[in-house]
Design a protein around this motif. Structure first.
Motif, mmCIF file in Angstrom:
data_model
loop_
_atom_site.group_PDB
_atom_site.id
_atom_site.type_symbol
_atom_site.label_atom_id
_atom_site.label_comp_id
_atom_site.label_asym_id
_atom_site.label_seq_id
_atom_site.Cartn_x
_atom_site.Cartn_y
_atom_site.Cartn_z
ATOM 1 N N ARG A 173 -3.551 1.014 -3.241
ATOM 2 C CA ARG A 173 -3.133 -0.384 -3.160
ATOM 3 C C ARG A 173 -2.454 -0.780 -4.462
ATOM 4 O O ARG A 173 -2.902 -0.403 -5.550
ATOM 5 N N HIS B 123 -7.575 3.023 -2.965
ATOM 6 C CA HIS B 123 -8.252 1.998 -2.180
ATOM 7 C C HIS B 123 -9.221 2.616 -1.179
ATOM 8 O O HIS B 123 -10.302 2.100 -0.930
ATOM 9 N N ARG C 114 -1.807 -3.068 -7.325
ATOM 10 C CA ARG C 114 -2.439 -4.208 -8.001
ATOM 11 C C ARG C 114 -1.949 -4.266 -9.439
ATOM 12 O O ARG C 114 -1.997 -3.250 -10.145
ATOM 13 N N TRP D 241 -5.931 -1.093 10.679
ATOM 14 C CA TRP D 241 -6.416 -1.900 9.555
ATOM 15 C C TRP D 241 -7.414 -2.947 10.061
ATOM 16 O O TRP D 241 -7.134 -3.667 11.017
ATOM 17 N N GLN E 11 -11.462 -4.654 5.367
ATOM 18 C CA GLN E 11 -10.396 -4.414 4.380
ATOM 19 C C GLN E 11 -10.113 -2.922 4.193
ATOM 20 O O GLN E 11 -9.899 -2.455 3.086
ATOM 21 N N LYS E 12 -10.187 -2.180 5.311
ATOM 22 C CA LYS E 12 -9.784 -0.776 5.243
ATOM 23 C C LYS E 12 -9.334 -0.275 6.608
ATOM 24 O O LYS E 12 -9.448 -0.982 7.612
ATOM 25 N N PHE F 209 0.832 -1.198 0.000
ATOM 26 C CA PHE F 209 0.000 0.000 0.000
ATOM 27 C C PHE F 209 0.874 1.257 0.000
ATOM 28 O O PHE F 209 2.034 1.211 0.379
#
Ligand SMILES: [Ca+2]
Ligand SMILES: [Ca+2]
Ligand SMILES: [Ca+2]
Length: 503
Positions: A188, A197, A190, A240, A245-246, A172
């Motif tokens: 993020r 994100h 990817r 986190w 997922q945040k 991240f």
């Protein structure tokens, strides 16, 4: 041909080391220049980007007896270090030792575009040694050193960058965006690129710092002002959530124009430290705070306060059994020429270790090369009386001397910069680099950031220039795809990722 030979010796360093135990490196260039800074026709000092050197239109010379003191024979082993910038493509001598009466060349170092040669007089006559793998930067060779990889358009301008890993989730980047709506961005990685994100509301966020306690991942932001509605300033810790997922808000800490957070562990205890820059009343001589994690309440509590002057950056590092915290003090209310302080951890608190005079210091960067420990300061600008600023000033690299138990000056590097500059150290293979964020020279924000390469005795030598606009931070990171450098801009809603080429 001599009038065409116009080398610049950057950094003003030119050593010859005679490999005898009682002989030290000699600066041959300074031997050939007049003492006391007096002018010499055909010679003037120049500054090219991050380096300062001497520009000559004719050769300089001095009697060799000045350097061969108590030395009857030419040394058996020696090394010569030179840094120069030249536009010359012909074969030219960099250094020559000449027997005056016979006008005979005893030793010479010459270069052309392709190679470097050592020419010397031996009992068999004149001989020469050619060096093939010499790093001759021809102005083309390094232009593809870095490749543009991703242009990332952000919701507003960005100060600090923080790249971090969430174990078993991925890579991240937290970016401190200026505007509070939609706030800072958590990106993020990817498929080899950063994607937005999450947005987090922040108030002129200056930097982000990630840290891990147990197996929990946290982020803390330095807000440099409070919300307009309340006026009360605070910085916030986020945690986190694996489920969501945040990052979710975790703890709020009162700060004053916070510039930077540092997170560290000492003897398995977790700490956070904040650089408080200024209070609302304009007071810069205020406390910066060190917090300690209380495992019982699962929150940070004040452990110690230290008096700082317009604190801008904190850097924690450990050398053997000792823990240090370097504080960059930028401004005391009238001057930027003030002391920055290095603290050492003794008996459960940070104690004064050393002060170093800095000029609007904005960043401390600690790095190691082998077992040597260095600390580089980014000097932002020198503020004169009546508010006039000088931007082209030295930034200095210090080295920890274990015998003297202090950091000693190792190398000065001339930078062109204003606030929010940064040093970033990185290693590629077995080579070490520093990149500096040059943000403003008093006229323009469109400036080159400079990459320096470690060259042993010569220290760091500039090798690559990257055009940036209002550069505020550099961050190095590596992934499966390779090694990258990313920079943020305090003037544009734009962040750029470069891919580094390894040979
Ligand atoms: Ca820092
Ligand atoms: Ca840095
Ligand atoms: Ca950085």
């Amino acid at each position: 041909m001599e009038n065409e030979w116009r080398p610049k010796i950057s950094g003003g360093r030119c050593f010859a080391q005679w490999h005898l135990s009682d002989l030290f490196p000699l600066d041959l260039l300074s031997h050939s220049l007049p003492q006391g800074g007096h002018a010499l026709s055909g010679v003037h000092t120049v500054q090219a980007e991050g380096a300062r050197g001497v520009h000559m239109t004719s050769p300089l010379s001095f009697p060799s007896s000045q350097v061969f003191v108590n030395c009857l024979m030419f040394p058996h082993e020696f090394s010569i270090m030179v840094t120069l910038k030249t536009t010359c493509s012909k074969r030219e001598y960099l250094l020559s030792v000449v027997q005056e009466e016979k006008k005979q060349l005893l030793l010479g170092l010459r270069f052309s575009e392709e190679q470097l040669q050592l020419v010397y007089h031996s009992p068999r006559g004149r001989e020469r040694l050619s060096f093939q793998r010499v790093w001759l930067a021809d102005g083309k060779e390094h232009l593809d050193y870095v490749d543009g990889h991703q242009d990332l358009y952000t919701s507003s301008e960005t100060y600090g960058l923080e790249v971090f890993q969430i174990p078993s989730v991925g890579l991240f980047a937290a970016m401190a965006h200026r505007s509070s709506k939609p706030g800072s961005g958590i990106y993020r990685w990817r498929d080899g690129r950063f994607e937005l994100h999450q947005n987090i509301t922040t108030f002129e966020a200056h930097s982000w710092k990630h840290f891990i306690i147990g197996n929990k991942v946290f982020l803390v932001v330095s807000n440099s002002r409070g919300p307009v509605s309340s006026g009360k300033e605070a910085s916030v810790i986020y945690k986190w959530s694996d489920k969501k997922q945040k990052f979710l808000r975790y703890q709020t800490l009162e700060t004053y124009s916070a510039r930077d957070w540092e997170a560290f562990h000492i003897q398995n205890q977790a700490f956070l430290a904040v650089a408080n820059h200024r209070k609302g009343n304009g007071e810069h001589k205020i406390n910066s705070v060190i917090y300690k994690w209380n495992p019982g309440t699962r929150a940070f509590e004040v452990n110690q306060t230290i008096l700082t002057s317009g604190a801008y950056d904190l850097e924690f590092f450990t050398v053997g059994p000792y823990h240090f915290l370097a504080v960059a003090n930028a401004f005391d209310g009238t001057s930027t020429s003030i002391d920055s302080t290095i603290y050492i951890w003794l008996r459960g608190a940070f104690q004064h270790f050393q002060t170093i005079r800095t000029f609007g210091a904005t960043d401390w960067e600690m790095f190691r090369i082998g077992d040597r420990v260095f600390l580089a300061v980014a000097n932002g600008h020198m503020l004169y009386m009546h508010g006039k600023s000088l931007y082209a000033i030295n930034s200095t690299i210090y080295e920890l001397d274990l015998n003297a138990q202090m950091f000693l000056r190792f190398q000065d590097i001339v930078l062109v910069c204003l606030f929010a500059v940064d040093w970033e150290f990185f290693t590629l293979g077995d080579e070490h680099f520093l990149v500096v964020a040059n943000s403003y020279n008093g006229l323009s924000y469109s400036l080159n950031s400079v990459i320096y390469r470690w060259q042993g005795y010569e220290g760091f030598v500039p090798i690559h220039w990257l055009p940036t606009i209002g550069c505020s931070d550099w961050e190095f990171f590596s992934t499966m795809e390779g090694s990258f450098l990313m920079y943020s801009s305090a003037r544009q809603s734009f962040t750029k990722v470069f891919k580094l080429k390894t040979r």
